[in-house]
Design an enzyme around this catalytic site. Structure first.
Site, PDB file in Angstrom:
ATOM      1  N   GLN A  67       0.840  -1.198   0.000  1.00 29.53           N
ATOM      2  CA  GLN A  67       0.000   0.000   0.000  1.00 29.53           C
ATOM      3  C   GLN A  67       0.878   1.251   0.000  1.00 29.53           C
ATOM      4  OE1 GLN A  67      -1.752   2.547   2.124  1.00 29.53           O
ATOM      5  NE2 GLN A  67      -1.585   1.811   4.211  1.00 29.53           N
ATOM      6  N   ARG A  69       0.896   4.118   1.551  1.00 29.61           N
ATOM      7  CA  ARG A  69       1.254   4.797   2.792  1.00 29.61           C
ATOM      8  C   ARG A  69       2.214   3.952   3.620  1.00 29.61           C
ATOM      9  NH1 ARG A  69      -2.897   6.940   7.498  1.00 29.61           N
ATOM     10  NH2 ARG A  69      -1.476   8.405   8.467  1.00 29.61           N
ATOM     11  N   SER A  83     -11.109   7.357  20.132  1.00 30.04           N
ATOM     12  CA  SER A  83     -12.429   7.556  19.534  1.00 30.04           C
ATOM     13  C   SER A  83     -13.113   6.219  19.295  1.00 30.04           C
ATOM     14  CB  SER A  83     -12.285   8.321  18.216  1.00 30.04           C
ATOM     15  OG  SER A  83     -13.531   8.419  17.559  1.00 30.04           O
ATOM     16  N   LEU A  90     -16.735   3.378  12.737  1.00 33.27           N
ATOM     17  CA  LEU A  90     -17.932   3.865  12.053  1.00 33.27           C
ATOM     18  C   LEU A  90     -17.989   3.426  10.594  1.00 33.27           C
ATOM     19  CD1 LEU A  90     -18.045   7.497  13.522  1.00 33.27           C
ATOM     20  CD2 LEU A  90     -19.103   5.409  14.402  1.00 33.27           C
ATOM     21  N   GLU A 108      -6.338   0.560   6.691  1.00 32.47           N
ATOM     22  CA  GLU A 108      -5.251   0.107   7.569  1.00 32.47           C
ATOM     23  C   GLU A 108      -5.121   0.988   8.815  1.00 32.47           C
ATOM     24  OE1 GLU A 108      -0.415  -0.668   7.611  1.00 32.47           O
ATOM     25  OE2 GLU A 108      -1.500  -0.652   5.691  1.00 32.47           O
ATOM     26  N   ARG A 109      -5.370   2.285   8.655  1.00 36.71           N
ATOM     27  CA  ARG A 109      -5.279   3.192   9.805  1.00 36.71           C
ATOM     28  C   ARG A 109      -6.304   2.798  10.867  1.00 36.71           C
ATOM     29  NH1 ARG A 109      -7.599   8.316  10.827  1.00 36.71           N
ATOM     30  NH2 ARG A 109      -6.342   9.617  12.205  1.00 36.71           N
ATOM     31  N   ASN A 142      -6.190   7.182   0.675  1.00 36.02           N
ATOM     32  CA  ASN A 142      -5.198   8.005   1.367  1.00 36.02           C
ATOM     33  C   ASN A 142      -5.212   9.448   0.874  1.00 36.02           C
ATOM     34  OD1 ASN A 142      -3.746   6.241   3.281  1.00 36.02           O
ATOM     35  ND2 ASN A 142      -3.256   5.057   1.459  1.00 36.02           N
ATOM     36  N   ARG A 145      -8.183  11.277   2.334  1.00 34.31           N
ATOM     37  CA  ARG A 145      -7.978  11.595   3.748  1.00 34.31           C
ATOM     38  C   ARG A 145      -6.748  12.470   3.961  1.00 34.31           C
ATOM     39  NH1 ARG A 145     -11.138   8.299   6.941  1.00 34.31           N
ATOM     40  NH2 ARG A 145     -12.051   6.509   5.890  1.00 34.31           N
TER      41      ARG A 145
END
Length: 312
Positions: A67, A69, A83, A90, A108-109, A142, A145
């Site tokens: 990936q 990133r 969170s 979510l 992945e994050r 990515n 975001r």
């Protein structure tokens, strides 16, 4: 694939399927096959929602090593983890079935933050993709975001061109950016590797780096980047620095006069004795010039100022 239009540029929401991949149970014959049946049973026991979302054990999921990133902000991950502890995940992860495990296509994050939060299961949507689609989806997520640093983004574009033979305008369409933006991003890969790392480490911005690109010599690029960082130059100041490097001003040689040289050296020594620091007299044409007085600390500066005030 390069000539085929896809819906990737429309955003990730269009990628979640109505149906997911179902695993077929196998007949138990050996211990090895028995383990496969156990995995299949776990898969089939996962409850699916109408949009194909299911809960999956986090231990069955692995990140995609290819990936775009590579760098994750630990503080940001910690915030997301807190969170998730409070509100849960979510948006489900998008994963691909690799038989022995599930590979993350997007999310992945969230997966990393969920592990930090101690979650045992996470929501996923399973869908099969080609290698090219996986690269494109990871890149799009990515970029949307704003998670990629300039070098990671440029490397992802380069991979789409080198491995999948996409053209820059095709990439631009897929990531919803202009062709110029893609071109300017990829130009950053022409920088010295040390300068690229300075962008990754956020020592300089992409704007600084684009200004430095005008310098072809790699060593000069690095020296310019270090000067930008050390002196905290703005992008506009960096552009001026680059211009001065590329078109240095030619200084006219000063005709030396031994008698005058001796007089000015004597004056410099006399002023040095008064100020207690080094003094330089810079001569110009028509008997003009300037006097440069060095100081070595704030106390030195205050003392020299007091000295001039006392003269007045």
């Amino acid at each position: 694939m390069a000539g085929k239009k896809s819906g990737l540029g429309r955003g990730l929401d269009a990628l979640f399927p109505e149906k997911t991949v179902q695993s077929k149970p196998k007949i138990v014959k050996t211990v090895k096959e028995e383990k496969k049946v156990e995995v299949d049973t776990k898969k089939s026991s996962q409850q699916e929602t109408s949009n194909g979302e299911r809960m999956m054990k986090i231990s069955m999921i692995e990140p995609n090593r290819e990936q775009p990133r590579k760098k994750f902000d630990e503080d940001a991950l910690q915030e997301l983890s807190e969170s998730i502890k409070q509100y849960g995940i979510l948006q489900p992860l998008l994963v691909s079935d690799k038989k022995d495990y599930y590979e993350i296509v997007a999310g992945e994050r969230r997966w990393r933050a969920a592990k930090m939060a101690g979650l045992k299961e996470v929501p996923v949507v399973v869908k099969e993709f080609s290698t090219q689609e996986i690269v494109e989806i990871s890149l799009i997520e990515n970029i949307q975001r704003e998670d990629l640093n300039p070098v990671e983004e440029a490397m992802a574009y380069k991979r789409l061109i080198d491995e999948f033979h996409l053209k820059q305008d095709e990439i631009a369409e897929r990531v919803s950016k202009s062709r110029t933006a893609v071109t300017n991003s990829m130009r950053l890969l022409k920088l010295d590797s040390r300068v690229q790392q300075m962008m990754v480490d956020e020592m300089i911005s992409a704007g600084h780096a684009r200004a430095i690109l005008a310098i072809s010599d790699l060593e000069q690029q690095y020296n310019a980047a270090m000067k930008v960082f050390d002196e905290k130059l703005s992008v506009r100041e960096t552009e001026k620095l680059v211009k001065s490097i590329l078109t240095p001003t030619k200084k006219k040689p000063v005709v030396s006069n031994p008698t005058e040289d001796a007089i000015y050296e004597s004056l410099e020594e006399k002023m040095k004795g008064i100020t207690g620091t080094r003094v330089f007299i810079h001569r110009k044409k028509n008997n003009k010039g300037k006097i440069e007085i060095e100081y070595y600390s704030r106390d030195d500066l205050d003392r020299i100022i007091d000295l001039f005030e006392s003269i007045g």
